[in-house]
Design an enzyme around this catalytic site. Structure first.
Site, PDB file in Angstrom:
ATOM      1  N   HIS A 176       0.835  -1.203   0.000  1.00  0.00           N
ATOM      2  CA  HIS A 176       0.000   0.000   0.000  1.00  0.00           C
ATOM      3  C   HIS A 176       0.869   1.253   0.000  1.00  0.00           C
ATOM      4  CE1 HIS A 176       0.162   1.641   4.191  1.00  0.00           C
ATOM      5  NE2 HIS A 176       0.348   0.389   4.568  1.00  0.00           N
ATOM      6  N   GLU A 181      -5.303   1.731   2.270  1.00  0.00           N
ATOM      7  CA  GLU A 181      -5.117   0.651   3.237  1.00  0.00           C
ATOM      8  C   GLU A 181      -5.351   1.133   4.657  1.00  0.00           C
ATOM      9  OE1 GLU A 181      -2.696  -1.900   6.053  1.00  0.00           O
ATOM     10  OE2 GLU A 181      -2.638   0.240   5.652  1.00  0.00           O
ATOM     11  N   GLU A 182      -4.895   2.351   4.936  1.00  0.00           N
ATOM     12  CA  GLU A 182      -4.962   2.874   6.299  1.00  0.00           C
ATOM     13  C   GLU A 182      -6.385   3.170   6.766  1.00  0.00           C
ATOM     14  OE1 GLU A 182      -2.581   2.739   8.206  1.00  0.00           O
ATOM     15  OE2 GLU A 182      -0.693   2.996   7.131  1.00  0.00           O
ATOM     16  N   ASP A 185       4.368  -5.415   3.576  1.00  0.00           N
ATOM     17  CA  ASP A 185       4.021  -4.333   4.501  1.00  0.00           C
ATOM     18  C   ASP A 185       5.183  -4.164   5.471  1.00  0.00           C
ATOM     19  OD1 ASP A 185       2.517  -2.452   6.136  1.00  0.00           O
ATOM     20  OD2 ASP A 185       0.697  -3.352   5.358  1.00  0.00           O
ATOM     21  N   HIS A 211       3.479   4.644  12.586  1.00  0.00           N
ATOM     22  CA  HIS A 211       2.435   5.676  12.632  1.00  0.00           C
ATOM     23  C   HIS A 211       2.903   6.926  13.371  1.00  0.00           C
ATOM     24  CE1 HIS A 211      -1.422   3.432  11.296  1.00  0.00           C
ATOM     25  NE2 HIS A 211      -0.358   3.038  10.611  1.00  0.00           N
TER      26      HIS A 211
END
Length: 360
Positions: free
Chosen positions: A73, A216-217, A239, A323
């Site tokens: 992604h 994706e998030e 990922d 993140h």
């Protein structure tokens, strides 16, 4: 790894990290990925949702080539302007799983129609903050962006719905490591691009679809759409996963610098896991094993159940500070992930794909 190759991979990671691509608004980074994939594929396109799909056709000329999908992604977490308040301050809300505790005092960019505007996320000084407030995390309704504009100027130049991203230039650390924004999951996109480059030197029976997925998030949406369209015989999702860092429990992490993590669990087909592991051993690719007993939280979750089901594997690049605005990866891990992907693709043949559908 050769110094020249490491520099090439670092430069690619830097370009990808600097590009803007908040979930649902990935056009800039998708265009960049298409440009990077172009020399290594036979065709590249963007679908209706925004997924970037590069196709490298079989190099054996065999009829009925199996389809392999490599999916990573390309979207990143970010923020959106939700209100302009008295004094020209901007209220914001998160897009994706933004870690609010990393934002106070950060420099940001407001992506306005007229062009990017610099700003900072303000915070009250400790002199004016009650002791109880200092000890807790801020709430989203308490955060504000200050661009240095009056209310009239802010309302003229900025609109509700404008995106906000953290201003974070990539930083080369010691030990072959790179820090920057959006390395979740641009590090994996870089690995897929590098794998397609390496496939130029390998003979492969499969048609290979390199897919940089969107959204994706916020719910694996690009993966669901692209897998439905490509209809792969086998898919490998690439990922990132949690690398060892301070204040994270030992069982939940892998190590930086020891290669990609091959996942085992309900989301991953046992024979695909077996083939990935054998490939790593045969070609001397350092690798780790990651146990994920249930939901992986990655695009593999959506791709696995597309159409009549897709045998799926998950390969992850170790990453610190997920993140956050300064995530960290090791460049050699990205390169080893690319090696694993390329050699895995080269071993896929029609007979093996047929076996994946049988459980005897």
């Amino acid at each position: 790894m050769e110094d020249g190759m490491a520099r090439t991979t670092t430069a690619l990671l830097t370009r990808l990290s600097q590009a803007v691509g908040v979930s649902g608004h990935e056009r800039e980074v998708a265009d960049l990925v298409a440009q990077e994939l172009g020399p290594f594929v036979d065709e590249v396109r963007t679908d209706r949702l925004g997924n970037c799909v590069g196709l490298r056709r079989s190099r054996t000329g065999a009829a009925g080539a199996p389809r392999v999908m490599l999916a990573a992604h390309l979207d990143e977490i970010g923020m959106v302007v939700s209100r302009i308040e008295r004094g020209g301050f901007l209220r914001v809300q998160p897009i994706g799983g933004v870690n609010v505790q990393t934002l106070l005092g950060r420099q940001v960019v407001v992506h306005a129609a007229e062009g990017p505007l610099p700003g900072i996320i303000g915070h009250p000084p400790p002199h004016l903050t009650a002791d109880g407030s200092r000890a807790r995390l801020p709430r989203w309704e308490e955060l504000f962006v200050d661009c240095g504009l009056s209310q009239d100027e802010a309302e003229r130049r900025i609109a509700v719905g404008d995106l906000v991203t953290v201003a974070q230039a990539p930083l080369q650390l010691l030990g072959d490591r790179l820090a920057g924004k959006a390395l979740d999951n641009r590090a994996s996109v870089a690995a897929v691009v590098e794998a397609m480059r390496r496939l130029q030197e390998l003979r492969h029976e499969a048609d290979v679809y390199a897919v940089a997925t969107v959204q994706e998030e916020v719910g694996l949406r690009g993966a669901a759409v692209s897998a439905f369209h490509v209809e792969p015989d086998v898919a490998i999702v690439v990922d990132v996963t949690f690398a060892r860092q301070r204040l994270v429990s030992e069982p939940d992490v892998v190590e930086l610098g020891r290669g990609p993590a091959i996942a085992i669990g309900a989301n991953m087909h046992p024979r695909v896991v077996e083939a990935l592991t054998e490939t790593a051993r045969e070609h001397g690719v350092p690798h780790q094993v990651e146990a994920i007993p249930g939901r992986s939280g990655t695009d593999a979750w959506a791709i696995q159940v597309s159409r009549q089901g897709v045998p799926t594997g998950l390969v992850s690049v170790p990453l610190r500070y997920m993140h956050g605005p300064t995530e960290v990866v090791q460049v050699s891990d990205v390169q080893q992930t690319a090696r694993l992907l390329a050699h895995f693709v080269a071993r896929v043949h029609a007979g093996w794909v047929e076996q994946l559908a049988r459980w005897e």
